[in-house]
Design an enzyme around this catalytic site. Structure first.
Site, PDB file in Angstrom:
ATOM      1  N   ARG A  87       6.173 -49.440  68.369  1.00  0.00           N
ATOM      2  CA  ARG A  87       6.764 -48.107  68.191  1.00  0.00           C
ATOM      3  C   ARG A  87       5.832 -47.147  67.484  1.00  0.00           C
ATOM      4  O   ARG A  87       6.007 -45.939  67.558  1.00  0.00           O
ATOM      5  CB  ARG A  87       8.026 -48.209  67.335  1.00  0.00           C
ATOM      6  CG  ARG A  87       9.223 -48.678  68.086  1.00  0.00           C
ATOM      7  CD  ARG A  87      10.476 -48.301  67.320  1.00  0.00           C
ATOM      8  NE  ARG A  87      11.616 -48.920  67.936  1.00  0.00           N
ATOM      9  CZ  ARG A  87      12.228 -48.428  69.003  1.00  0.00           C
ATOM     10  NH1 ARG A  87      11.817 -47.304  69.538  1.00  0.00           N
ATOM     11  NH2 ARG A  87      13.253 -49.047  69.527  1.00  0.00           N
ATOM     12  N   ARG A 106      20.449 -43.260  63.456  1.00  0.00           N
ATOM     13  CA  ARG A 106      21.614 -43.545  64.296  1.00  0.00           C
ATOM     14  C   ARG A 106      22.811 -43.097  63.457  1.00  0.00           C
ATOM     15  O   ARG A 106      22.813 -43.273  62.241  1.00  0.00           O
ATOM     16  CB  ARG A 106      21.661 -45.021  64.650  1.00  0.00           C
ATOM     17  CG  ARG A 106      20.442 -45.397  65.503  1.00  0.00           C
ATOM     18  CD  ARG A 106      20.619 -46.671  66.282  1.00  0.00           C
ATOM     19  NE  ARG A 106      19.775 -46.660  67.475  1.00  0.00           N
ATOM     20  CZ  ARG A 106      18.516 -47.118  67.506  1.00  0.00           C
ATOM     21  NH1 ARG A 106      17.959 -47.617  66.435  1.00  0.00           N
ATOM     22  NH2 ARG A 106      17.824 -47.067  68.624  1.00  0.00           N
ATOM     23  N   HIS A 152       7.792 -54.193  65.935  1.00  0.00           N
ATOM     24  CA  HIS A 152       7.727 -52.748  65.714  1.00  0.00           C
ATOM     25  C   HIS A 152       6.343 -52.126  65.815  1.00  0.00           C
ATOM     26  O   HIS A 152       6.244 -50.894  65.831  1.00  0.00           O
ATOM     27  CB  HIS A 152       8.375 -52.398  64.374  1.00  0.00           C
ATOM     28  CG  HIS A 152       9.859 -52.417  64.464  1.00  0.00           C
ATOM     29  ND1 HIS A 152      10.583 -53.582  64.406  1.00  0.00           N
ATOM     30  CD2 HIS A 152      10.750 -51.422  64.661  1.00  0.00           C
ATOM     31  CE1 HIS A 152      11.861 -53.299  64.554  1.00  0.00           C
ATOM     32  NE2 HIS A 152      11.999 -52.002  64.712  1.00  0.00           N
ATOM     33  N   LYS A 208      -4.847 -78.122  82.921  1.00  0.00           N
ATOM     34  CA  LYS A 208      -5.176 -76.691  82.740  1.00  0.00           C
ATOM     35  C   LYS A 208      -4.002 -76.006  82.049  1.00  0.00           C
ATOM     36  O   LYS A 208      -3.279 -75.211  82.634  1.00  0.00           O
ATOM     37  CB  LYS A 208      -5.426 -76.031  84.105  1.00  0.00           C
ATOM     38  CG  LYS A 208      -6.822 -76.224  84.628  1.00  0.00           C
ATOM     39  CD  LYS A 208      -7.125 -75.249  85.735  1.00  0.00           C
ATOM     40  CE  LYS A 208      -7.269 -73.831  85.231  1.00  0.00           C
ATOM     41  NZ  LYS A 208      -7.624 -72.863  86.259  1.00  0.00           N
ATOM     42  N   ARG A 222       6.515 -24.091  69.077  1.00  0.00           N
ATOM     43  CA  ARG A 222       5.538 -23.038  69.389  1.00  0.00           C
ATOM     44  C   ARG A 222       5.937 -22.239  70.632  1.00  0.00           C
ATOM     45  O   ARG A 222       5.707 -21.035  70.700  1.00  0.00           O
ATOM     46  CB  ARG A 222       4.146 -23.656  69.527  1.00  0.00           C
ATOM     47  CG  ARG A 222       3.694 -24.251  68.178  1.00  0.00           C
ATOM     48  CD  ARG A 222       2.268 -23.978  67.858  1.00  0.00           C
ATOM     49  NE  ARG A 222       1.991 -24.268  66.458  1.00  0.00           N
ATOM     50  CZ  ARG A 222       0.908 -24.899  66.026  1.00  0.00           C
ATOM     51  NH1 ARG A 222      -0.015 -25.311  66.881  1.00  0.00           N
ATOM     52  NH2 ARG A 222       0.720 -25.089  64.740  1.00  0.00           N
ATOM     53  N   ARG A 238      15.214 -54.007  75.370  1.00  0.00           N
ATOM     54  CA  ARG A 238      16.514 -54.684  75.325  1.00  0.00           C
ATOM     55  C   ARG A 238      17.196 -54.658  76.688  1.00  0.00           C
ATOM     56  O   ARG A 238      17.780 -55.610  77.138  1.00  0.00           O
ATOM     57  CB  ARG A 238      17.418 -54.000  74.298  1.00  0.00           C
ATOM     58  CG  ARG A 238      17.717 -54.876  73.105  1.00  0.00           C
ATOM     59  CD  ARG A 238      18.559 -54.140  72.100  1.00  0.00           C
ATOM     60  NE  ARG A 238      17.884 -52.920  71.671  1.00  0.00           N
ATOM     61  CZ  ARG A 238      18.479 -51.914  71.049  1.00  0.00           C
ATOM     62  NH1 ARG A 238      19.754 -51.951  70.800  1.00  0.00           N
ATOM     63  NH2 ARG A 238      17.801 -50.854  70.682  1.00  0.00           N
ATOM     64  N   GLU A 240      12.423 -58.508  75.264  1.00  0.00           N
ATOM     65  CA  GLU A 240      13.394 -59.048  74.302  1.00  0.00           C
ATOM     66  C   GLU A 240      14.798 -59.224  74.898  1.00  0.00           C
ATOM     67  O   GLU A 240      15.552 -60.085  74.484  1.00  0.00           O
ATOM     68  CB  GLU A 240      13.462 -58.176  73.038  1.00  0.00           C
ATOM     69  CG  GLU A 240      13.907 -56.751  73.308  1.00  0.00           C
ATOM     70  CD  GLU A 240      13.941 -55.877  72.046  1.00  0.00           C
ATOM     71  OE1 GLU A 240      13.621 -54.688  72.159  1.00  0.00           O
ATOM     72  OE2 GLU A 240      14.302 -56.378  70.978  1.00  0.00           O
ATOM     73  N   ALA A 274       5.585 -28.632  70.586  1.00  0.00           N
ATOM     74  CA  ALA A 274       5.638 -27.811  71.803  1.00  0.00           C
ATOM     75  C   ALA A 274       6.908 -26.957  71.822  1.00  0.00           C
ATOM     76  O   ALA A 274       6.874 -25.776  72.199  1.00  0.00           O
ATOM     77  CB  ALA A 274       5.576 -28.709  73.034  1.00  0.00           C
ATOM     78  N   ASP A 278      13.682 -46.428  80.001  1.00  0.00           N
ATOM     79  CA  ASP A 278      14.883 -46.921  80.671  1.00  0.00           C
ATOM     80  C   ASP A 278      15.803 -45.776  81.104  1.00  0.00           C
ATOM     81  O   ASP A 278      17.015 -45.847  80.968  1.00  0.00           O
ATOM     82  CB  ASP A 278      15.645 -47.895  79.752  1.00  0.00           C
ATOM     83  CG  ASP A 278      15.962 -47.285  78.389  1.00  0.00           C
ATOM     84  OD1 ASP A 278      15.421 -46.219  78.077  1.00  0.00           O
ATOM     85  OD2 ASP A 278      16.761 -47.881  77.654  1.00  0.00           O
TER      86      ASP A 278
HETATM   87  P1  ADP Z   1      18.834 -43.700  71.753  1.00  0.00           P
HETATM   88  O1  ADP Z   1      19.024 -42.247  71.820  1.00  0.00           O
HETATM   89  O2  ADP Z   1      17.444 -44.094  71.359  1.00  0.00           O
HETATM   90  O3  ADP Z   1      19.335 -44.404  73.006  1.00  0.00           O
HETATM   91  P2  ADP Z   1      21.228 -44.618  70.289  1.00  0.00           P
HETATM   92  O4  ADP Z   1      21.845 -45.281  71.473  1.00  0.00           O
HETATM   93  O5  ADP Z   1      21.291 -45.331  68.989  1.00  0.00           O
HETATM   94  O6  ADP Z   1      19.686 -44.269  70.515  1.00  0.00           O
HETATM   95  O7  ADP Z   1      21.940 -43.180  70.124  1.00  0.00           O
HETATM   96  C1  ADP Z   1      21.546 -42.303  69.101  1.00  0.00           C
HETATM   97  C2  ADP Z   1      22.746 -41.616  68.519  1.00  0.00           C
HETATM   98  O8  ADP Z   1      23.395 -40.826  69.524  1.00  0.00           O
HETATM   99  C3  ADP Z   1      23.842 -42.529  68.002  1.00  0.00           C
HETATM  100  O9  ADP Z   1      23.568 -43.016  66.721  1.00  0.00           O
HETATM  101  C4  ADP Z   1      25.036 -41.584  67.986  1.00  0.00           C
HETATM  102  O10 ADP Z   1      25.007 -40.746  66.865  1.00  0.00           O
HETATM  103  C5  ADP Z   1      24.786 -40.741  69.244  1.00  0.00           C
HETATM  104  N1  ADP Z   1      25.578 -41.286  70.360  1.00  0.00           N
HETATM  105  C6  ADP Z   1      25.293 -42.341  71.144  1.00  0.00           C
HETATM  106  N2  ADP Z   1      26.271 -42.570  72.048  1.00  0.00           N
HETATM  107  C7  ADP Z   1      27.217 -41.629  71.811  1.00  0.00           C
HETATM  108  C8  ADP Z   1      28.494 -41.327  72.398  1.00  0.00           C
HETATM  109  N3  ADP Z   1      29.008 -42.036  73.409  1.00  0.00           N
HETATM  110  N4  ADP Z   1      29.187 -40.277  71.912  1.00  0.00           N
HETATM  111  C9  ADP Z   1      28.702 -39.542  70.891  1.00  0.00           C
HETATM  112  N5  ADP Z   1      27.515 -39.775  70.298  1.00  0.00           N
HETATM  113  C10 ADP Z   1      26.770 -40.805  70.744  1.00  0.00           C
END
Ligand code: ADP
Length: 327
Positions: free
Chosen positions: A260, A76, A257, A218, A29, A176, A227, A26, A134
């Site tokens: 996901r 990450r 998983h 029962k 495009r 979590r 989790e 989305a 969340d």
């Molecule tokens: P989600 O986005 O699913 O919550 P994460 O918490 O692992 O996943 O965050 C994804 C990525 O965002 C992290 O690996 C990091 O690179 C970046 N990130 C998270 N928190 C921070 C922060 N406080 N400052 C800078 N980058 C961040």
């Protein structure tokens, strides 16, 4: 007059969720429709640091709306947590002439976007892609509906065998910090107990009700546990129940998983498409450092910082429904 944005970047970051591909499609495009060039950034912030950036066209997103995962991959990235990492990332964005970013991810990714924006002034817009739902300010996040339907399908199957054998089943679902998957899947499958991080688990109460069931012969009981439940997840709950109900057959299943993956549900494809479209429109209108949510079927633009600070809250009404319907 406002400067017309000419080039944007799109990335998926953090935990993956079904529907991310529909969102990428989305964004690409809609941007191309407005003659905005789009660059895909692979593996989230890691790809920004590694300069893994490529130009996308309409064909790059063909035949992906129905696919789980993310064609841009996700990651990450520790280096991005540090100012030096973000500086490197910004340098690569500049090199490509990228003037705005669409970040599809969870609250961690939004935190990263806030930092990048604050330090380097690059306009960012978020799309909430998380199965956990969340994030407050939106009724939906991309991937939640698919994940919860996957959980329901699996739990229904487990219930059949549980009923056949008179067993207690403890099923652990993802979440979590948030109990939405547990709450929705638990209600939808008629679980007797739903344990979520947002509420302290009264294990003694569960033991008492199971002892009462044992007296009535029962011993069928379905417990859905998020989790991140404060008691420590399904295995801890099993241990405690076995100590107090030595004769009961107690089984654990951790769905893991599978929640996901899979083809995104119709709902996730539609919300991802709507959010992706509005993300680009919003960047064009000069509205950024927000994420796109949907509330009461209307688009809602919430500051990225607010998403980071306020987690969603589960209202008492839901908990009351669980208590009454499971009795
Ligand atoms: P989600 O986005 O699913 O919550 P994460 O918490 O692992 O996943 O965050 C994804 C990525 O965002 C992290 O690996 C990091 O690179 C970046 N990130 C998270 N928190 C921070 C922060 N406080 N400052 C800078 N980058 C961040």
């Amino acid at each position: 007059m406002q400067h017309k944005i000419k080039r944007i970047g799109v990335l998926t970051s953090g935990g993956d969720s079904p529907g991310m591909n529909a969102a990428i499609r989305a964004v690409v495009r809609t941007a191309l429709y407005h003659q905005i060039e789009v660059f895909g950034i692979r593996r989230g912030y890691q790809g920004m640091i590694d300069n893994d950036i490529f130009q996308m066209d309409s064909r790059s997103v063909a035949n992906i709306i129905q696919r789980g995962g993310t064609i841009l991959k996700t990651a990450r990235c520790k280096e991005f947590m540090e100012p030096a990492g973000r500086k490197k990332a910004y340098y690569h964005l500049k090199e490509h002439g990228i003037e705005g970013l669409v970040i599809i991810g969870g609250d961690g990714s939004f935190r990263g976007a806030c930092a990048l924006q604050a330090e380097h002034g690059i306009p960012c817009i978020g799309l909430a892609g998380t199965i956990d739902k969340d994030i407050s300010g939106t009724d939906f996040t991309i991937g939640f509906d698919t994940a919860v339907n996957t959980a329901v399908e699996a739990i229904d199957k487990i219930r059949d065998t549980m009923d056949a054998h008179d067993r207690i089943f403890i099923i652990e679902v993802m979440g979590r910090d948030a109990g939405y998957i547990a709450l929705h899947s638990g209600i939808a499958t008629g679980a007797e107990n739903i344990l979520i991080p947002e509420r302290k688990t009264d294990i003694n109460n569960i033991i008492q009700s199971l002892q009462e069931k044992e007296r009535r012969k029962k011993m069928v009981n379905l417990i859905v546990v998020a989790e991140g439940d404060d008691f420590g997840g399904a295995t801890e709950v099993q241990k405690k129940l076995e100590e107090n109900l030595p004769k009961a057959e107690i089984r654990v299943c951790i769905l893991g998983h599978i929640q996901r993956g899979g083809a995104p549900s119709c709902m996730d494809r539609v919300i991802a498409s709507r959010m992706g479209y509005h993300a680009v429109e919003s960047l064009m209108e000069g509205r950024y450092n927000v994420f796109v949510g949907i509330q009461n079927n209307k688009m809602n633009y919430i500051p990225l910082e607010a998403a980071v600070k306020n987690k969603g809250k589960i209202s008492d009404e839901w908990l009351q429904i669980v208590r009454i319907l499971a009795s």
